[in-house]
Design a protein around this motif. Structure first.
Motif, mmCIF file in Angstrom:
data_model
loop_
_atom_site.group_PDB
_atom_site.id
_atom_site.type_symbol
_atom_site.label_atom_id
_atom_site.label_comp_id
_atom_site.label_asym_id
_atom_site.label_seq_id
_atom_site.Cartn_x
_atom_site.Cartn_y
_atom_site.Cartn_z
ATOM 1 N N LEU A 175 -18.355 7.597 13.122
ATOM 2 C CA LEU A 175 -18.540 8.248 11.711
ATOM 3 C C LEU A 175 -18.521 8.801 10.503
ATOM 4 C CD1 LEU A 175 -22.615 7.749 13.675
ATOM 5 C CD2 LEU A 175 -21.636 6.145 11.754
ATOM 6 N N LYS A 176 -18.006 9.681 11.443
ATOM 7 C CA LYS A 176 -16.943 10.887 10.238
ATOM 8 C C LYS A 176 -16.433 10.390 9.393
ATOM 9 C CE LYS A 176 -17.458 14.543 13.974
ATOM 10 N NZ LYS A 176 -16.640 15.565 15.316
ATOM 11 N N GLN A 177 -15.853 9.920 9.672
ATOM 12 C CA GLN A 177 -14.659 8.930 9.312
ATOM 13 C C GLN A 177 -15.409 8.114 7.789
ATOM 14 O OE1 GLN A 177 -11.654 9.652 7.772
ATOM 15 N NE2 GLN A 177 -10.367 8.819 8.284
ATOM 16 N N LYS A 178 -16.469 7.875 8.567
ATOM 17 C CA LYS A 178 -17.156 6.350 7.405
ATOM 18 C C LYS A 178 -17.949 7.595 6.685
ATOM 19 C CE LYS A 178 -19.523 2.472 9.337
ATOM 20 N NZ LYS A 178 -20.582 1.700 10.200
ATOM 21 N N VAL A 179 -18.208 8.922 6.906
ATOM 22 C CA VAL A 179 -19.027 9.627 6.324
ATOM 23 C C VAL A 179 -18.109 9.898 4.792
ATOM 24 C CG1 VAL A 179 -19.935 11.524 6.014
ATOM 25 C CG2 VAL A 179 -20.744 10.448 7.921
ATOM 26 N N VAL A 180 -16.705 10.743 5.059
ATOM 27 C CA VAL A 180 -15.532 11.337 4.475
ATOM 28 C C VAL A 180 -15.632 10.287 3.254
ATOM 29 C CG1 VAL A 180 -13.470 11.642 3.837
ATOM 30 C CG2 VAL A 180 -14.509 11.913 6.282
ATOM 31 N N LEU A 181 -15.869 8.824 3.910
ATOM 32 C CA LEU A 181 -15.134 7.576 3.215
ATOM 33 C C LEU A 181 -15.969 8.034 2.385
ATOM 34 C CD1 LEU A 181 -12.991 5.032 2.135
ATOM 35 C CD2 LEU A 181 -13.852 4.189 3.890
ATOM 36 N N ALA A 182 -17.448 7.344 2.674
ATOM 37 C CA ALA A 182 -18.616 6.891 1.777
ATOM 38 C C ALA A 182 -18.804 8.768 0.868
ATOM 39 C CB ALA A 182 -19.629 7.062 2.493
ATOM 40 N N SER A 183 -18.489 9.909 1.179
ATOM 41 C CA SER A 183 -18.493 10.875 0.294
ATOM 42 C C SER A 183 -18.107 10.994 -0.672
ATOM 43 C CB SER A 183 -18.080 12.239 1.052
ATOM 44 O OG SER A 183 -18.185 13.213 0.579
ATOM 45 N N VAL A 184 -16.016 10.011 -0.694
ATOM 46 C CA VAL A 184 -15.309 9.897 -1.931
ATOM 47 C C VAL A 184 -15.900 8.727 -2.359
ATOM 48 C CG1 VAL A 184 -13.105 8.750 -2.431
ATOM 49 C CG2 VAL A 184 -13.406 11.115 -0.121
ATOM 50 N N LEU A 185 -16.564 7.819 -1.858
ATOM 51 C CA LEU A 185 -17.071 6.982 -2.780
ATOM 52 C C LEU A 185 -17.729 6.646 -3.552
ATOM 53 C CD1 LEU A 185 -16.154 3.933 -0.278
ATOM 54 C CD2 LEU A 185 -15.127 4.346 -2.882
ATOM 55 N N ALA A 186 -18.793 7.782 -3.506
ATOM 56 C CA ALA A 186 -20.295 8.086 -3.888
ATOM 57 C C ALA A 186 -19.562 8.729 -4.939
ATOM 58 C CB ALA A 186 -20.815 9.179 -3.305
ATOM 59 N N MET A 187 -18.115 9.453 -5.458
ATOM 60 C CA MET A 187 -18.008 9.321 -6.656
ATOM 61 C C MET A 187 -17.931 8.629 -7.733
ATOM 62 S SD MET A 187 -15.499 13.077 -5.271
ATOM 63 C CE MET A 187 -15.285 13.474 -6.272
ATOM 64 N N GLN A 188 -17.952 7.106 -7.557
ATOM 65 C CA GLN A 188 -16.874 5.721 -7.546
ATOM 66 C C GLN A 188 -15.575 6.363 -8.443
ATOM 67 O OE1 GLN A 188 -19.950 4.245 -10.421
ATOM 68 N NE2 GLN A 188 -21.749 4.035 -8.326
ATOM 69 N N PRO A 189 -14.536 6.234 -7.459
ATOM 70 C CA PRO A 189 -13.012 6.644 -7.725
ATOM 71 C C PRO A 189 -12.891 5.088 -8.377
ATOM 72 C CG PRO A 189 -13.126 6.907 -6.205
ATOM 73 C CD PRO A 189 -14.395 6.435 -5.668
ATOM 74 N N GLU A 190 -12.050 5.201 -9.076
ATOM 75 C CA GLU A 190 -11.356 3.480 -9.930
ATOM 76 C C GLU A 190 -9.801 3.589 -8.979
ATOM 77 O OE1 GLU A 190 -10.072 3.184 -13.972
ATOM 78 O OE2 GLU A 190 -11.238 4.870 -14.564
ATOM 79 N N ILE A 191 -9.451 4.284 -8.319
ATOM 80 C CA ILE A 191 -8.003 4.634 -7.314
ATOM 81 C C ILE A 191 -8.558 5.090 -6.353
ATOM 82 C CG2 ILE A 191 -6.211 4.469 -6.557
ATOM 83 C CD1 ILE A 191 -5.899 5.246 -10.179
ATOM 84 N N LEU A 192 -8.937 4.125 -4.869
ATOM 85 C CA LEU A 192 -8.877 5.068 -3.896
ATOM 86 C C LEU A 192 -7.366 4.979 -2.852
ATOM 87 C CD1 LEU A 192 -11.229 5.814 -1.315
ATOM 88 C CD2 LEU A 192 -11.139 2.927 -0.815
ATOM 89 N N ILE A 193 -7.537 5.867 -2.530
ATOM 90 C CA ILE A 193 -6.336 6.366 -1.429
ATOM 91 C C ILE A 193 -6.188 6.790 -0.229
ATOM 92 C CG2 ILE A 193 -4.177 7.144 -0.909
ATOM 93 C CD1 ILE A 193 -4.085 8.440 -4.479
ATOM 94 N N LEU A 194 -5.900 6.201 0.910
ATOM 95 C CA LEU A 194 -6.376 5.839 2.593
ATOM 96 C C LEU A 194 -5.387 6.152 2.974
ATOM 97 C CD1 LEU A 194 -7.950 3.005 1.612
ATOM 98 C CD2 LEU A 194 -9.909 4.637 3.006
ATOM 99 N N ASP A 195 -4.998 7.826 3.362
ATOM 100 C CA ASP A 195 -3.313 7.886 3.958
ATOM 101 C C ASP A 195 -4.322 7.916 5.886
ATOM 102 O OD1 ASP A 195 -1.746 9.140 4.755
ATOM 103 O OD2 ASP A 195 -1.581 11.140 4.345
ATOM 104 N N GLU A 196 -4.054 6.479 6.623
ATOM 105 C CA GLU A 196 -4.075 6.856 7.490
ATOM 106 C C GLU A 196 -5.413 7.049 8.018
ATOM 107 O OE1 GLU A 196 -0.848 7.508 10.491
ATOM 108 O OE2 GLU A 196 0.221 7.853 9.333
ATOM 109 N N PRO A 197 -5.918 5.988 7.427
ATOM 110 C CA PRO A 197 -7.720 6.158 7.559
ATOM 111 C C PRO A 197 -8.216 5.676 9.640
ATOM 112 C CG PRO A 197 -7.644 4.549 6.272
ATOM 113 C CD PRO A 197 -6.322 5.572 6.246
#
Lengths: 307, 549
Positions: free
Chosen positions: B148-170
């Motif tokens: 859930l913590k990792q989901k929160v982090v991902l959701a927090s980044v996606l809420a900014m609506q980036p065009e490029i999503l980089i994930l380092d061993e999520p």
């Protein structure tokens, strides 16, 4: 903060008040507990805060705080009865103690200690309420705005403190598994053994701080003017409670100013007048209003949206 | 025009003489799902940090070459514009969460961008629903599980609506179910919204088939950049590269020319050739009757935390010298609590734990160090001394054991001799892990407990670790290991125990447990399920079957 438990926290969030209201309430109780000397009024405040704590479902947590407080209360009482020689109702005349003279324990000194202890219990109960009812994030939002950096630093500290505590416990466990003996008898040995754990903690905390800073940078921290998501709402409940707080404080000031809330322990305990009981009950009632809201919301949930 | 273009990128971290990135050239198209692979310390993380503008802005150092995003040189893009364009999720959720409340965490990035409240509310609602986080919005982040913590982090980044999503061993710290969930979300973002995804991942079996492009790095360089996965597989097989998921590796090793990328493709390929019940693997049967010395007895153990959470209930376990048992289960199933109870760090609230017939609680934790070794999830917790050698000798000093040849022997055995005089915290993840393991093994314990030792390790390092553990098992030491890595468990363990909600719900030989599980099952087992009689879980067993064609 790790003292928060999910379900209970959710329930408290539903019952929440504006942080200013919470701070005013807690501040007023602390102020009055220091202002009143009359044990009846202190008892009234203690009961009022206790009822509010119970209305939030924090009985178990409160007992934990009270246990600590009762220890202090006993110490205060013992020191007071041993050192204070005033009072005319002698309970015990003991042997002569070096530097203290003849041991003379009086009923009045015992009651004075009890009064001081009661004051301490009120303050400890206020602290318990502060820990569980006012979320640090909301406090940060209150500080937010122009002082956002300070607020963020405070917020990070509040978040990292329990994390560091967890880290430290984990590191000492690891070191124990490597044969480090933390049960050493001598203080010097104890310090020597704890140093490796502290070094690991320091190094790990620095690494975590760096990672947090990187995460902040990646999410645009420090770009300039920022917006604020949550504005704390003032509701009718806050206004009612603040009116009660103000009423309670003004009434208390008048009572103390007019000598109606004065109390003297020595040389004999002052007798309690009926009117003092009425006033103390009224003060208590003014400070249990948040509890009335909590119970009212549980019984009539629709009231939440109305007030 | 390429969406992302990297030209001759070279980068040196401050104070270093060797470049972390050497002459990188790369072109990525909009909407691509790019998988970036390579061994620990090969420069993957440095490259993505350069794409996110964190290198050199945050790290400093010397940089050469150019990075273009939609044709614009990254250094000419303003920081707000870059933050809007590129979102980044790191490995450890604990070190990314800033706020203590979920909702506040979700809006942090948007607040930094100065978005209006009405827009933030809409996005919080959207990401909350998409990630099933709405019920947790007012929760404290400390109370959430790792997934859930990792989901929160991902959701927090996606809420900014980036065009490029980089994930380092999520997903490196998540159980198979939670890891799968995160990757499903990422795949949907890529497929449904055309988001460009750059993913660094060690467990390729989870994501290899999702990639439009795979970039392989080695020693700061790009050694392969392929859009055809088949070509990449061919190259990897020819070069002996370890960066292949188990399934393609199995088919390639078995001499197949057609290499499947998914279990579905693999089953399709072999189902026509296998006639059910005819293939029986002549597995080498071990002497099961011969059980060695009983080391550990866990009898009806229960453990309840102070907050009332029942972490363990009715655990029974017998453990013999030479056993290699892997404990698996979802996050918060009680695995770590069980390990700590066995090690004596927690006292069971009910039941007994005995080692060599003696109750664990009879002696303090440190006195068991010679008998029971414990490697925690965090190798960093072991490291504080100036050199690797001193780290290993520290345990010997504590246990009053002589500093004899065993230190050099371990340094040699774990491939650490060249780092003997280095500062352990300067080493890579895998090297740190080996140093921590050496500090445990130096006491020559009869039972070795390891809590998620494969976290963050690449295929090569995992294989290395697996072989070391098997050597120890052969030498008569018992291994008790917790991991979320099903492939690792299938390859190296002898027995598997599955835990959920504080109880062991299944325990047995790995072939029995892993062959018919939905999530706790390796790719090889999924490939042969219901097609052959024998349960097949290891690459070697799978190879035996395929070679019969």
């Amino acid at each position: 903060m790790n003292v928060y438990k999910q379900k209970e926290e959710q329930e408290r969030m539903r019952q929440r008040l504006h942080p200013v209201t919470v701070l005013l309430y807690l501040g007023a109780v602390v102020f009055l507990s220091l202002f009143f000397a009359h044990p009846l009024f202190l008892l009234s405040l203690f009961i009022a805060v206790g009822i509010v704590i119970l209305s939030y479902g924090l009985g178990r947590e409160w007992v934990g705080y009270l246990k600590v407080g009762l220890g202090f209360l006993l110490v205060i009482m013992m020191v007071n009865v041993l050192l204070v020689r005033a009072g005319s109702t002698i309970l015990f005349l003991g042997p002569t103690l070096p530097g203290l003279g003849r041991m003379r324990i009086t009923w009045e000194a015992l009651c004075y200690g009890l009064g001081m202890g009661l004051r301490l219990l009120v303050i400890i109960s206020v602290f318990c309420l502060l820990m569980y009812v006012l979320h640090p994030d909301r406090l940060i939002q209150l500080l937010g705005g122009r002082s956002y950096k300070t607020a963020l630093t405070l917020g990070l500290s509040l978040r990292l403190f329990p994390l560091m505590r967890t880290d430290f416990l984990r590191i000492t466990e690891v070191q124990q598994c490597r044969g480090v003996n933390y049960r050493a008898q001598k203080k010097r040995d104890k310090v020597r053994q704890i140093i490796p754990a502290l070094r690991v903690l320091l190094l790990s905390s620095l690494e975590r701080a760096f990672q947090l800073a990187e995460s902040l940078q990646a999410r645009g921290y420090g770009l300039g003017r920022r917006s604020y998501y949550a504005r704390q709402k003032w509701r009718l409940r806050d206004k009612i409670i603040i009116i009660c707080i103000c009423g309670g404080v003004l009434l208390s000031l008048w009572l103390v100013g007019s000598g109606q809330a004065a109390y003297s322990y020595y040389p004999r305990l002052q007798s309690v007048k009926t009117v003092e009981i009425y006033w103390s009950v009224l003060i208590g009632l003014l400070f249990i209003v948040p509890a009335c809201f909590n119970w009212g919301w549980k019984k009539w949930p629709s009231l939440r949206s109305r007030i | 025009m390429a969406f992302i273009k990297v030209e001759d990128l070279t980068y040196y971290y401050p104070g270093t003489e060797a470049p972390a990135l050497k002459g990188i050239n790369l072109s990525l198209n909009r909407g691509e799902f790019v998988l970036l692979v390579g061994s620990s310390g090969c420069g993957k993380s440095s490259l993505v940090r350069a794409l996110a503008g964190l290198i050199p802005d945050f790290y400093g150092g010397k940089i050469g070459g150019h990075i273009y995003l939609e044709g614009q040189e990254i250094r000419t893009i303003t920081r707000p514009a870059l933050v809007k364009k590129v979102g980044m999720v790191f490995q450890d959720p604990e070190s990314q969460l800033i706020m203590s409340n979920v909702e506040q965490e979700l809006v942090l990035g948007m607040e930094n961008l100065g978005l209006p409240v009405s827009l933030m509310k809409r996005r919080v609602m959207e990401v909350g629903e998409a990630f099933s986080l709405s019920p947790y919005r007012q929760h404290s982040v400390n109370e959430l599980s790792g997934g859930l913590k990792q989901k929160v982090v991902l959701a927090s980044v996606l809420a900014m609506q980036p065009e490029i999503l980089i994930l380092d061993e999520p997903t490196s710290q998540l159980d198979p179910v939670a890891g799968e969930e995160i990757l499903t979300i990422v795949r949907k973002l890529n497929e449904d919204q055309g988001m460009t995804v750059i993913l660094i991942e060690q467990r390729l079996e989870r994501c290899f088939h999702l990639a439009d492009r795979v970039v392989v790095m080695d020693k700061g360089r790009i050694v392969q950049n392929r859009t055809s996965l088949e070509e990449l597989v061919t190259w990897a097989v020819e070069e002996g590269s370890p960066f292949l998921p188990p399934l393609p590796k199995l088919f390639a090793k078995s001499g197949f020319t057609q290499i499947p990328l998914t279990v579905k493709e693999g089953r399709k390929l072999i189902s026509d050739k296998i006639e059910e019940t005819k293939v029986v693997v002549a597995e080498e049967k071990k002497d099961e009757g011969k059980k060695q010395e009983l080391l550990l007895q866990v009898e009806n153990v229960a453990y309840t935390y102070e907050n009332g959470v029942e972490a363990l209930t009715g655990i029974n376990l017998d453990f013999f010298a030479g056993d290699f048992l892997v404990l698996m289960g979802e996050n918060a199933a009680g695995k770590t609590t069980l390990l700590k109870t066995i090690r004596g760090l927690l006292q069971p609230t009910k039941g007994t734990v005995r080692f060599g017939g003696e109750e664990i609680k009879e002696r303090p934790v440190e006195e068991w160090a010679k008998d029971i070794g414990y490697l925690s999830q965090h190798p960093g917790d072991y490291l504080f001394l100036p050199t690797v050698r001193e780290e290993i000798e520290f345990a010997l000093d504590n246990l009053h054991l002589p500093k004899d040849s065993r230190v050099n022997f371990l340094l040699e055995k774990l491939g650490l001799t060249k780092f003997a005089e280095s500062y352990a915290r300067d080493l890579s993840t895998g090297e740190r892990q080996r140093v921590a393991l050496a500090t445990v093994l130096v006491a020559e314990p009869k039972l070795i407990i390891l809590d998620e030792p494969t976290r963050g390790l690449d295929y090569e390092l995992k294989a290395y670790l697996g072989e070391i553990l098997q050597d120890l098992q052969q030498a008569g030491q018992a291994i008790l290991l917790v991991t979320h890595d099903v492939e690792f468990a299938a390859e190296y363990a002898t027995e598997i125990a599955l835990m959920t909600q504080g109880t062991i719900i299944a325990k047995g030989k790995k072939e029995e447990i892993l062959s018919d599980s939905t999530f706790f099952s390796p790719q090889v087992a999924k490939l042969f399920r219901n097609l052959v009689v024998d349960p097949i879980v290891t690459l070697e067993q799978g190879k035996l079957v395929l070679e019969e064609f």
